[in-house]
Design a protein around this motif. Structure first.
Motif, short mmCIF file in Angstrom:
data_model
loop_
_atom_site.label_atom_id
_atom_site.label_comp_id
_atom_site.label_asym_id
_atom_site.label_seq_id
_atom_site.Cartn_x
_atom_site.Cartn_y
_atom_site.Cartn_z
N TYR A 154 0.92 -1.23 0.05
CA TYR A 154 -0.11 -0.18 0.22
C TYR A 154 0.96 1.36 -0.07
O TYR A 154 0.57 2.17 -0.52
CB TYR A 154 -0.81 -0.08 1.22
N LEU A 174 1.95 2.11 -3.45
CA LEU A 174 1.20 2.55 -4.23
C LEU A 174 0.84 3.99 -3.84
O LEU A 174 0.52 5.13 -4.85
CB LEU A 174 -0.15 1.94 -3.89
N PHE A 231 1.19 0.67 -10.98
CA PHE A 231 -0.12 0.37 -10.84
C PHE A 231 -0.43 -0.95 -11.84
O PHE A 231 -1.20 -1.78 -11.40
CB PHE A 231 -0.96 1.51 -11.15
N SER A 250 -7.21 5.19 -9.76
CA SER A 250 -6.28 4.12 -10.23
C SER A 250 -5.19 3.22 -8.77
O SER A 250 -5.12 2.41 -9.06
CB SER A 250 -5.10 4.76 -11.15
N MET A 251 -5.11 4.27 -8.20
CA MET A 251 -4.47 3.77 -6.87
C MET A 251 -5.35 2.89 -6.06
O MET A 251 -5.05 1.93 -5.60
CB MET A 251 -4.04 5.05 -6.11
N ALA A 294 -5.78 -0.52 -7.62
CA ALA A 294 -4.46 -1.20 -7.44
C ALA A 294 -4.40 -1.73 -5.90
O ALA A 294 -3.78 -3.09 -5.78
CB ALA A 294 -3.13 -0.17 -7.65
N MET A 295 -4.93 -1.12 -4.97
CA MET A 295 -4.89 -1.13 -3.64
C MET A 295 -5.78 -2.22 -3.45
O MET A 295 -5.76 -3.39 -2.53
CB MET A 295 -5.39 -0.22 -2.69
N LEU A 315 -6.43 -4.80 -5.38
CA LEU A 315 -5.94 -5.96 -5.89
C LEU A 315 -4.83 -6.55 -4.71
O LEU A 315 -4.77 -7.58 -4.26
CB LEU A 315 -5.13 -5.55 -7.22
N THR A 316 -4.17 -5.56 -4.19
CA THR A 316 -3.33 -5.83 -3.15
C THR A 316 -4.05 -6.30 -2.06
O THR A 316 -3.56 -7.45 -1.31
CB THR A 316 -2.32 -4.55 -2.57
N ALA A 317 -5.15 -5.99 -1.59
CA ALA A 317 -6.01 -6.39 -0.49
C ALA A 317 -6.46 -7.76 -0.76
O ALA A 317 -6.23 -8.62 -0.10
CB ALA A 317 -7.10 -5.33 -0.25
N LEU A 353 -11.47 -5.06 2.81
CA LEU A 353 -10.69 -3.90 2.11
C LEU A 353 -10.81 -3.86 0.76
O LEU A 353 -11.07 -2.88 -0.06
CB LEU A 353 -9.27 -3.87 2.87
#
Lengths: 94, 205
Positions: A11, A14, A59, B73-74, B77-78, B80-82, B90
């Motif tokens: 996070y 990002l 991204f 966009s962020m 992307a978060m 996906l990380t979550a 999340l």
């Protein structure tokens, strides 16, 4: 499972990328508000290039993707640059 | 390999799915690329008209929309990380935030276009027909490129809603998230295109 061996972007990374992107956006706006003639477009496009590089790398995870994919993406951008270049050569020598 | 790993696993290849998504993204890049090419040729031919045209757009609205898209966009992307970290709640929150940002973008666009329409400036209007050639080309390209981009926003929203529902029903989970990944890739593409549209349409002096 080989399917899930992909890289996980933190996070924090990002968030930092977003901050840099926002900074670059403000930089573009302030640079283009000065009239630097032909340089304005060049600078604006250079900054847009840097921004898209960041989006693609972090991204879109290209930084951690296979070499094949990275080469393919580069080919598309090189191809587009060539199309623009050849079209402009055509237009300027008619 | 030599492992006698006999699961009742469904047949899938996430790398291939992603490669397929990327190939589609290449066609999208070249679609917009063609329009950028038309834009640059006409801009080189009618620099003054293009400059005057850009002065009629609101840099503020354009900048707000840029920030909105970068932020969305962020968040995707978060998401996906979550998901990769098995944080379903999340991931869903982040997809919802992305969708809200998309709506904000479209509302901004609505007001921006609304003001132009109000002044009689829209494709096929009497005013457009009276404009100088360079001016006409600038606004035609402006409307076409932003409309095509807005259409991509709507398609992206539909895709993300599908993803959201599948995350909710556990059909996308920490071991199977390629659809979320591909949806996110599409969303980043929309952002990527805007990164070039914004300076070229709003900020040319």
């Amino acid at each position: 499972m080989a399917n899930n061996s992909s890289h996980i972007t933190d996070y924090k990374v990002l968030t930092r990328v977003l901050l840099v992107l926002m900074f670059l956006t403000f930089l573009t706006i302030s640079v283009t508000s000065y009239n630097l003639a032909a340089f304005t477009v060049t600078i604006a496009l250079l900054i847009a290039g840097v921004k898209s590089f960041l989006v693609l790398s972090y991204f879109m995870h290209l930084k951690y993707e296979s070499l094949l994919l990275r080469i393919l993406v580069s080919i598309v951008f090189v191809l587009f640059a060539l199309i623009v270049l050849i079209t402009f050569i055509d237009y300027s020598y008619r | 390999m030599s492992d006698t790993n006999i699961h009742t696993e469904e047949h899938r290849n996430d790398d291939a799915s992603k490669l397929g998504m990327w190939l589609f993204i290449f066609t999208e890049l070249l679609l917009f690329g063609g329009l950028f090419l038309v834009y640059s040729i006409y801009r080189a031919q009618y620099p003054h008209n293009f400059h005057e045209g850009s002065l009629e757009l609101s840099v503020t609205i354009g900048a707000i929309n840029t920030i909105v898209l970068l932020f969305s966009s962020m968040t995707i992307a978060m998401a996906l990380t979550a998901m990769q970290r098995n944080n379903k709640k999340l991931a869903m929150t982040m997809i919802v935030v992305t969708l809200v940002m998309a709506v904000v973008f479209l509302i901004n666009k609505y007001f921006e276009w609304g003001a132009k329409f109000h002044h009689g400036l829209y494709p096929g209007s009497d005013l457009m027909a009276l404009l100088e050639r360079g001016h006409l080309l600038y606004f035609s390209l402006y409307f076409f490129m932003t409309a095509l981009h807005a259409f991509h926003i709507i398609v992206g929203m539909v895709l993300l809603i599908v993803v959201l529902l599948r995350v909710k029903s556990n059909r996308i989970h920490a071991h199977k998230y390629v659809l979320l990944e591909n949806g996110a890739l599409y969303w980043h593409l929309v952002d990527l295109i805007w990164i070039f549209l914004f300076p070229l349409l709003y900020l040319i002096s």
